[in-house]
Design an enzyme around this catalytic site. Structure first.
Site, PDB file in Angstrom:
ATOM      1  N   GLU A  84      -3.459   7.546  -4.800  1.00  0.00           N
ATOM      2  CA  GLU A  84      -3.647   7.083  -6.183  1.00  0.00           C
ATOM      3  C   GLU A  84      -4.912   7.684  -6.778  1.00  0.00           C
ATOM      4  O   GLU A  84      -5.903   7.795  -6.057  1.00  0.00           O
ATOM      5  CB  GLU A  84      -3.771   5.549  -6.190  1.00  0.00           C
ATOM      6  CG  GLU A  84      -2.506   4.870  -5.754  1.00  0.00           C
ATOM      7  CD  GLU A  84      -2.694   3.359  -5.573  1.00  0.00           C
ATOM      8  OE1 GLU A  84      -3.724   2.812  -6.022  1.00  0.00           O
ATOM      9  OE2 GLU A  84      -1.804   2.745  -4.992  1.00  0.00           O
ATOM     10  N   HIS A 115      -0.586   0.514 -10.078  1.00  0.00           N
ATOM     11  CA  HIS A 115      -1.295  -0.425  -9.193  1.00  0.00           C
ATOM     12  C   HIS A 115      -1.888  -1.606  -9.983  1.00  0.00           C
ATOM     13  O   HIS A 115      -3.103  -1.778 -10.054  1.00  0.00           O
ATOM     14  CB  HIS A 115      -2.401   0.281  -8.390  1.00  0.00           C
ATOM     15  CG  HIS A 115      -2.833  -0.492  -7.181  1.00  0.00           C
ATOM     16  ND1 HIS A 115      -3.321   0.085  -6.035  1.00  0.00           N
ATOM     17  CD2 HIS A 115      -2.847  -1.838  -6.932  1.00  0.00           C
ATOM     18  CE1 HIS A 115      -3.625  -0.846  -5.151  1.00  0.00           C
ATOM     19  NE2 HIS A 115      -3.355  -2.030  -5.678  1.00  0.00           N
ATOM     20  N   ARG A 143       0.841  -1.194   0.000  1.00  0.00           N
ATOM     21  CA  ARG A 143       0.000   0.000   0.000  1.00  0.00           C
ATOM     22  C   ARG A 143       0.881   1.251   0.000  1.00  0.00           C
ATOM     23  O   ARG A 143       1.911   1.284   0.677  1.00  0.00           O
ATOM     24  CB  ARG A 143      -0.897   0.039   1.254  1.00  0.00           C
ATOM     25  CG  ARG A 143      -2.151  -0.787   1.131  1.00  0.00           C
ATOM     26  CD  ARG A 143      -3.147  -0.187   0.137  1.00  0.00           C
ATOM     27  NE  ARG A 143      -4.332  -0.994  -0.001  1.00  0.00           N
ATOM     28  CZ  ARG A 143      -4.464  -2.005  -0.877  1.00  0.00           C
ATOM     29  NH1 ARG A 143      -3.487  -2.321  -1.690  1.00  0.00           N
ATOM     30  NH2 ARG A 143      -5.597  -2.695  -0.954  1.00  0.00           N
TER      31      ARG A 143
HETATM   32  C1  8YV Z   1      -6.401  -4.424  -6.201  1.00  0.00           C
HETATM   33  C2  8YV Z   1      -5.064  -4.807  -4.080  1.00  0.00           C
HETATM   34  O1  8YV Z   1      -5.757  -3.427  -6.932  1.00  0.00           O
HETATM   35  O2  8YV Z   1      -5.912  -6.821  -3.278  1.00  0.00           O
HETATM   36  C3  8YV Z   1      -5.485  -5.721  -3.008  1.00  0.00           C
HETATM   37  O3  8YV Z   1      -5.361  -5.339  -1.842  1.00  0.00           O
HETATM   38  O4  8YV Z   1      -4.490  -3.801  -3.852  1.00  0.00           O
HETATM   39  C4  8YV Z   1      -5.316  -5.147  -5.501  1.00  0.00           C
HETATM   40  O5  8YV Z   1      -5.440  -6.479  -5.710  1.00  0.00           O
HETATM   41  C5  8YV Z   1      -7.494  -3.781  -5.462  1.00  0.00           C
HETATM   42  O6  8YV Z   1      -8.119  -4.624  -4.603  1.00  0.00           O
HETATM   43  C6  8YV Z   1      -8.523  -3.213  -6.414  1.00  0.00           C
HETATM   44  O7  8YV Z   1      -9.107  -2.153  -5.816  1.00  0.00           O
END
Ligand code: 8YV
Length: 319
Positions: free
Chosen positions: A261, A279, A232
């Site tokens: 983001e 991302h 993150r």
């Molecule tokens: C996705 C992620 O970009 O699973 C996560 O925590 O950061 C990613 O797999 C996200 O969930 C989509 O919003």
């Protein structure tokens, strides 16, 4: 039988039709006046579907008296107030396991791209510069290097599994040593940063990890150090990262995630060897499809059988 009503906070095209097959879907992001929209459906909504780009806070939870379950599309659920949801007797689910290998692949791609400057090398070809001369030798290499992983959960371990094939030395830092780890544990983040050449973060977001990659950590990583982040963006003090890169106190960075983001500090893009991905850690059709299916399966299991499949730790099941 009546379909349960679900509030979707933002668009997730890959699950739109599967959700509609089972639920009455209310699309909050399409509403001109969100408060008005919620007021109109609040007494029917039994589930929320959310993801990293949207926030499920106490106020939203309180505004939905019939709410039972919050399904998060993603393994990271820092945008859901899961602790508050637990006090209300709600269930929160996320999408672990199905994205582990994809995100670990992304981490390896980012490590290789950053260490060997493949992004800049690729631009060298596209910009026609190869005709004038070869791309300079990269200062970075994985030969004889030490890689540190911060956050040694499922994804951290999958990254270590891949790194073993590269013959690098691997160590990790976690709040506690992992029971089944076969790589070296370092009990502080700064201590790990001091011992490695490449530091990889897989940490989740949230208050506990906010800005833990700060000036002190980057200084410990050092002028030849490379920082990689696939967890993150909130874990990084981006101003400190930019300052360290600018001053040559850190060699480079490879990032898939950012604090706010899709906005990122414009200075980051100015560093030619820094690699910036938008991302995309889990962003293949295959894996996003599997994540979407797990969101739907959690909701269906909840409403049909009264049990979620993958509840988060704050809302364990059985309770
Ligand atoms: C996705 C992620 O970009 O699973 C996560 O925590 O950061 C990613 O797999 C996200 O969930 C989509 O919003």
């Amino acid at each position: 039988m009546l379909k349960p009503d679900i509030l979707m906070l933002g668009p997730i095209p890959i699950i739109a039709s599967a959700l509609e097959a089972h639920f009455e879907v209310h699309r909050l992001w399409e509403a001109a006046d969100k408060a008005d929209f919620i007021a109109g459906c609040k007494d029917k909504i039994r589930g929320i579907v959310t993801f990293g780009g949207t926030r499920t806070d106490a106020a939203l939870i309180d505004s939905l008296p019939k709410l039972e379950i919050i399904g998060n599309f993603g393994v990271g659920y820092d945008t859901v107030d899961a602790r508050y949801a637990a006090t209300k007797g709600l269930v929160v689910t996320n999408t672990p396991d199905v994205l582990t290998e994809e995100v670990a692949d992304t981490a390896l791609g980012l490590i290789l791209m950053t260490v060997r400057e493949f992004g800049a090398a690729e631009r060298h070809v596209r910009d026609g510069k190869w005709l004038k001369g070869p791309y300079p030798l990269s200062r970075g290499t994985l030969r004889g290097k030490r890689v540190g992983i911060v956050g040694y959960g499922r994804i951290g371990k999958a990254i270590a599994t891949r790194l073993k094939a590269f013959g690098v030395s691997i160590s990790y830092h976690n709040r506690r040593p992992a029971a089944d780890a076969d790589v070296h544990y370092v009990d502080t983040l700064v201590g790990l940063a001091r011992q490695v050449d490449v530091l990889v973060s897989v940490l989740p977001g949230g208050a506990a990890t906010r800005h833990i990659f700060n000036a002190e950590v980057f200084a410990a990583l050092g002028p030849e150090g490379i920082f990689i982040n696939v967890g993150r963006g909130s874990v990084v003090d981006e101003a400190a990262l930019v300052a360290a890169l600018k001053a040559g106190r850190l060699y480079s960075a490879g990032l898939d995630v950012y604090e706010t983001e899709p906005c990122l500090p414009s200075e980051l893009a100015a560093f030619g060897r820094v690699v910036l991905l938008p991302h995309v850690g889990s962003a293949s059709q295959h894996t996003r499809g599997a994540m979407g299916q797990l969101v739907v399966d959690n909701l269906v299991n909840w409403f049909v059988r009264g049990a979620p499949l993958t509840p988060v730790t704050e809302t364990p099941w059985p309770r």
